[in-house]
Design an enzyme around this catalytic site. Structure first.
Site, PDB file in Angstrom:
ATOM      1  N   TRP A 121       2.003  -0.874   6.316  1.00 43.26           N
ATOM      2  CA  TRP A 121       1.805  -1.372   7.683  1.00 43.26           C
ATOM      3  C   TRP A 121       0.337  -1.374   8.118  1.00 43.26           C
ATOM      4  O   TRP A 121       0.028  -1.579   9.279  1.00 43.26           O
ATOM      5  CB  TRP A 121       2.655  -0.620   8.687  1.00 43.26           C
ATOM      6  N   ARG A 154      -3.828   3.608  15.956  1.00 44.80           N
ATOM      7  CA  ARG A 154      -5.073   3.213  15.286  1.00 44.80           C
ATOM      8  C   ARG A 154      -6.214   3.048  16.294  1.00 44.80           C
ATOM      9  O   ARG A 154      -7.358   3.427  16.027  1.00 44.80           O
ATOM     10  CB  ARG A 154      -4.871   1.920  14.502  1.00 44.80           C
ATOM     11  N   CYS A 159       0.873  -1.174   0.000  1.00 42.25           N
ATOM     12  CA  CYS A 159       0.000   0.000   0.000  1.00 42.25           C
ATOM     13  C   CYS A 159       0.910   1.223   0.000  1.00 42.25           C
ATOM     14  O   CYS A 159       1.821   1.305  -0.817  1.00 42.25           O
ATOM     15  CB  CYS A 159      -0.966  -0.034   1.179  1.00 42.25           C
TER      16      CYS A 159
END
Length: 595
Positions: A332, A380, A328
């Site tokens: 990660w 996150r 991507c």
């Protein structure tokens, strides 16, 4: 790098040593505790022999050593990459316990180390192409995308200044010049560093490059901070098979959490300004999958993930000996999602890591694919971007045979059948006659129009991606979206109770019949007049059992460690405590009907 093979062999065989008692192996709970407290950085865990991180890494080496002989790329103190493992495993071949005593490396480890050191500058954050899975002799690799000129100049200039004017990481011994070090020409610099990246890809026999970015180039503050193979102006990657398969970034998974962790009906908003990378796949890779790729902008998160996983499995099951790279932007978030799903799916089929139990393969993929490769779980969780939780909760959606690599191999080995309709063909025709259950009509043009931007430079014909206006018979209702990241559609949720698998139906029809490649959704009540017998215990039901055990083990550990911490930042009580939700899912996960 010297002595890496010996270190690898010692690590692999340490658990078999006799006499001295071994310290207790770190469990998944301890791993998740560490993971949810801090982001892994290689430089922070050197010299601490009793640290949790070192124990976690040693445990990974031991698990890899159960089924493989491997070498190690040394990354002590993060000298190569600060958020890659200190001991990067290079799997060489499958082996039995007896063969480990006579391990002979099949690679030139010093050459591999040299290629890695030279090529790391070519990729964002220095996250170079790294092999992580070995399947049928092919390397499945991961990395970040290509670095843009800003990062490339910054890193090479930094290396040049702090190495006293000689950057051994990317200078050839035979052609070191002041012009190279002074970065005289953009073209020359890109040719050099990306040339080393291409050499590493070829050394690993990688042919297929799957790019998950929704952008052609990542832009911040009006400047291109990353690039990608598909828009390389000099077409340096023209000899590779490039696939642009845009997949939402980690920010989108905030919507997943806000919808009580329901991925069904959650559709990414492809109309956002920064989204300019259309889906583009060579025709020869799509013809056998029975997927209408032109409808990709109408897929919800479940169907999009399922179809991309089918594509990746089909690629690695091809007849050639070529490897695969998945990346991507930083490598990660989305990258470990698909690497982890690939590892678990192939393991569930009994094709890789054959000696590992469900708890062991779960530990390995959480520790190695996510933690040791730098996923920022702490960040996150604080933002509610639950892509890590989504990965393992998503296992309930890939238990059927259509995701089995064994089925793909069986289909290839079967002889061609006589022309004529079969039960599978009739069912497929019925599906077309009644319309797609996932495509959207003209009333939903918000997510159906093509994304702006150039498609990039490709050297092959790509799939036509003009969204079709097929009518749908599903009951969809537009609802308010809490973010421009998503377009939400409420639809009646089907019961999680499933009818017997399609494999059982085919076996009842004929023992020599091949399996079809479509969803078991076609055999729900009312979709077929044929009586469906009860499923027999087969290798496919073993796959279901294995993935169910992995998912249940993850949910149990997650609820007892990460759950409360993840729920704490929630600003409202609409969702409720994540711990209660996960425990509820965990209880339901004990029943195969819910998976």
């Amino acid at each position: 790098m010297a002595g890496a093979r010996a270190a690898a062999a010692a690590s692999a065989g340490s658990s078999a040593s006799s006499g001295t008692p071994q310290p207790q192996e770190p469990g998944l709970g301890e791993l998740l505790e560490e993971f949810s407290r801090t982001q892994y950085r290689a430089k922070d865990c050197s010299g601490t022999g009793g640290s949790k991180v070192e124990r976690i890494e040693k445990r990974c080496l031991e698990l890899f050593g159960r089924d493989y002989c491997y070498s190690v790329i040394q990354n002590v103190n993060g000298d190569i990459c600060g958020h890659y493992p200190q001991h990067i495993v290079f799997l060489e071949y499958e082996s039995s316990e007896k063969e480990k005593d006579t391990f002979q490396s099949t690679v030139q480890v010093s050459k591999l180390q040299d290629l890695v050191n030279r090529s790391k500058t070519a990729r964002c954050r220095g996250r170079f192409v790294c092999p992580v899975i070995l399947f049928k002799g092919k390397h499945i690799c991961r990395s970040a995308t290509l670095a843009g000129w800003g990062e490339l100049y910054g890193r090479t200039g930094y290396n040049y200044i702090f190495s006293g004017g000689a950057d051994d990481a990317w200078a050839d011994a035979e052609d070191v010049t002041e012009e190279d070090c002074a970065l005289r020409s953009d073209t020359h610099l890109f040719d050099k560093v990306r040339g080393y990246d291409i050499k590493l890809l070829r050394y690993l026999s990688v042919k297929y490059i799957c790019d998950l970015m929704v952008e052609n180039k990542k832009v911040k503050f009006g400047m291109n901070v990353t690039s990608s193979e598909k828009v390389d102006k000099a077409q340096r990657y023209a000899d590779f098979t490039l696939l642009s398969i845009p997949y939402p970034g980690c920010e989108f998974f905030k919507e997943y959490k806000d919808r009580d962790y329901m991925a069904e009906g959650l559709i990414f908003n492809w109309k956002q300004d920064y989204v300019d990378a259309p889906l583009s796949i060579p025709d020869f890779l799509t013809c056998s999958l029975n997927i209408d790729w032109s409808q990709y902008q109408s897929w919800d998160l479940v169907q999009q993930t399922q179809n991309y996983l089918k594509l990746l499995l089909s690629i690695i099951n091809s007849d050639d000996d070529s490897g695969l790279l998945v990346h991507c932007i930083s490598g990660w978030d989305r990258t470990p999602l698909f690497i982890s799903l690939l590892r678990l799916s192939l393991w569930a089929d009994g094709l890789i890591h054959t000696s590992l139990k469900p708890a062991e393969i779960l530990y390995l993929t959480v520790a190695y694919d996510w933690f040791l490769f730098g996923h920022m779980l702490v960040d996150r969780l604080s933002k509610g971007e639950e892509i890590f939780f989504f990965c393992f909760n998503f296992l309930k959606h890939i238990i059927s045979e259509e995701f089995s690599a064994l089925k793909i191999q069986r289909r290839k080995s079967l002889p061609a059948r006589d022309a004529g309709f079969t039960v599978e063909d009739i069912c497929m025709l019925r599906r077309k006659d009644r319309g797609s259950t996932t495509s959207l009509g003209s009333d939903f043009s918000l997510v159906m129009e093509s994304s702006p931007g150039a498609a990039g430079s490709f050297t092959y014909e790509t799939v036509e991606l003009v969204p079709a206006g097929a009518q749908t018979q599903a009951a969809w209702r537009k609802s308010h979206s809490s973010s421009p990241q998503s377009v939400l559609w409420n639809r009646p949720q089907p019961s999680e109770d499933r009818l017997p698998s399609h494999q059982a139906l085919v076996e009842a029809k004929s023992s020599s019949s091949s399996s079809s490649n479509h969803s078991d959704n076609f055999f729900r009540l009312g979709s077929s007049p044929l009586e469906v017998p009860k499923p027999r215990l087969t290798a496919l039901s073993e796959r279901e059992t294995r993935l169910q055990e992995v998912r249940s083990a993850f949910l149990a550990a997650y609820s007892s460690t990460v759950g409360l911490r993840a729920a704490a930042p929630s600003p409202s009580g609409a969702i409720g405590l994540l711990e209660q939700f996960v425990r509820g899912v965990g209880l339901r996960g004990t029943s195969s009907s819910t998976l």
